[in-house]
Design an enzyme around this catalytic site. Structure first.
Site, PDB file in Angstrom:
ATOM      1  N   LYS A   1       0.806  -1.226   0.000  1.00 44.61           N
ATOM      2  CA  LYS A   1       0.000   0.000   0.000  1.00 44.61           C
ATOM      3  C   LYS A   1       0.846   1.287   0.000  1.00 44.61           C
ATOM      4  O   LYS A   1       2.048   1.246   0.263  1.00 44.61           O
ATOM      5  CB  LYS A   1      -0.932  -0.015   1.214  1.00 44.61           C
ATOM      6  CG  LYS A   1      -1.990  -1.109   1.149  1.00 44.61           C
ATOM      7  CD  LYS A   1      -2.908  -1.036   2.352  1.00 44.61           C
ATOM      8  CE  LYS A   1      -4.024  -2.057   2.292  1.00 44.61           C
ATOM      9  NZ  LYS A   1      -4.924  -1.922   3.460  1.00 44.61           N
TER      10      LYS A   1
ATOM     11  N   TYR B   1     -12.392  -2.164  -5.025  1.00 42.35           N
ATOM     12  CA  TYR B   1     -13.023  -2.246  -3.705  1.00 42.35           C
ATOM     13  C   TYR B   1     -14.543  -2.140  -3.771  1.00 42.35           C
ATOM     14  O   TYR B   1     -15.187  -1.844  -2.755  1.00 42.35           O
ATOM     15  CB  TYR B   1     -12.454  -1.158  -2.780  1.00 42.35           C
ATOM     16  CG  TYR B   1     -11.026  -1.430  -2.366  1.00 42.35           C
ATOM     17  CD1 TYR B   1     -10.728  -2.456  -1.473  1.00 42.35           C
ATOM     18  CD2 TYR B   1      -9.971  -0.673  -2.868  1.00 42.35           C
ATOM     19  CE1 TYR B   1      -9.419  -2.722  -1.092  1.00 42.35           C
ATOM     20  CE2 TYR B   1      -8.657  -0.934  -2.490  1.00 42.35           C
ATOM     21  CZ  TYR B   1      -8.393  -1.959  -1.604  1.00 42.35           C
ATOM     22  OH  TYR B   1      -7.102  -2.220  -1.232  1.00 42.35           O
TER      23      TYR B   1
ATOM     24  N   ASN C   1      -2.071   0.097   6.712  1.00 44.16           N
ATOM     25  CA  ASN C   1      -1.480  -1.099   7.320  1.00 44.16           C
ATOM     26  C   ASN C   1      -0.517  -1.831   6.385  1.00 44.16           C
ATOM     27  O   ASN C   1      -0.224  -2.995   6.572  1.00 44.16           O
ATOM     28  CB  ASN C   1      -2.569  -2.029   7.864  1.00 44.16           C
ATOM     29  CG  ASN C   1      -3.488  -2.562   6.789  1.00 44.16           C
ATOM     30  OD1 ASN C   1      -3.227  -2.433   5.600  1.00 44.16           O
ATOM     31  ND2 ASN C   1      -4.579  -3.172   7.213  1.00 44.16           N
TER      32      ASN C   1
ATOM     33  N   HIS D   1      -2.236  -5.430   1.483  1.00 45.97           N
ATOM     34  CA  HIS D   1      -3.532  -6.055   1.216  1.00 45.97           C
ATOM     35  C   HIS D   1      -3.232  -7.455   0.716  1.00 45.97           C
ATOM     36  O   HIS D   1      -2.266  -7.662  -0.026  1.00 45.97           O
ATOM     37  CB  HIS D   1      -4.305  -5.295   0.127  1.00 45.97           C
ATOM     38  CG  HIS D   1      -5.398  -6.115  -0.493  1.00 45.97           C
ATOM     39  ND1 HIS D   1      -6.668  -6.165   0.034  1.00 45.97           N
ATOM     40  CD2 HIS D   1      -5.391  -6.961  -1.565  1.00 45.97           C
ATOM     41  CE1 HIS D   1      -7.406  -6.994  -0.702  1.00 45.97           C
ATOM     42  NE2 HIS D   1      -6.645  -7.488  -1.671  1.00 45.97           N
TER      43      HIS D   1
ATOM     44  N   GLU E   1      -9.134 -10.926  -8.070  1.00 47.06           N
ATOM     45  CA  GLU E   1      -8.226  -9.794  -7.883  1.00 47.06           C
ATOM     46  C   GLU E   1      -7.037  -9.847  -8.832  1.00 47.06           C
ATOM     47  O   GLU E   1      -6.616  -8.818  -9.375  1.00 47.06           O
ATOM     48  CB  GLU E   1      -7.758  -9.742  -6.422  1.00 47.06           C
ATOM     49  CG  GLU E   1      -8.885  -9.402  -5.475  1.00 47.06           C
ATOM     50  CD  GLU E   1      -8.496  -9.408  -4.006  1.00 47.06           C
ATOM     51  OE1 GLU E   1      -9.301  -8.920  -3.209  1.00 47.06           O
ATOM     52  OE2 GLU E   1      -7.404  -9.889  -3.654  1.00 47.06           O
TER      53      GLU E   1
END
Length: 140
Positions: free
Chosen positions: A11, A51, A114, A117, A128
């Site tokens: 990320k 998303y 965080n 993913h 994905e």
């Protein structure tokens, strides 16, 4: 155990801090092989499409804002039980709950930022992966 593939994103919080190599090393040390990888800047449309499952959730807008705030590294990982192994290496979504030595415990700035993913199932991994990569790009 079964050889499988999973999808991973490093990320924006992690790419901003030049952690790609350290995260890749953690993945590879865990027995996962990076068979496709690309650094990209997600557009708003790409983030919203990826998303879309969360579109009705209150955090959707903030999530898309964050994921478009800087470059990300998208990856396909391969290995024995790759989905479970990647989730183990990433650690819990909330870095406060993540095990010591996991990506999120080591590098995350917050629950949202965080650092990583990962697909939550083999079925979602396939979806994905195909969202970002053509089969010809998956070089095992």
């Amino acid at each position: 155990m079964a050889l499988e593939r999973t999808f991973s994103i490093i990320k924006p919080d992690a790419t901003r801090r030049n952690l790609t190599g350290k995260i890749n090393a953690m993945l590879e040390d865990a027995g996962l092989r990076i068979i496709a990888q690309r650094r990209i800047q997600l557009t708003r449309a790409m983030a919203e499409g990826f998303y879309a499952v969360h579109a009705e959730r209150p955090f959707f807008g903030d999530l898309c804002d964050f994921m478009t705030s800087g470059p990300v590294v998208i990856q396909v990982l391969e290995g024995e039980d790759a989905v479970a192994k990647n989730r183990e290496v990433m650690g819990a979504t909330n870095p406060e709950d993540a095990a010591i030595g996991t990506i999120r415990k080591t590098f995350a700035e917050s629950i949202e930022a965080n650092s990583a993913h990962g697909s939550d199932s083999a079925e979602n991994a396939a979806i994905e992966i195909s969202y970002f990569f053509a089969d010809v790009e998956l070089v095992g």
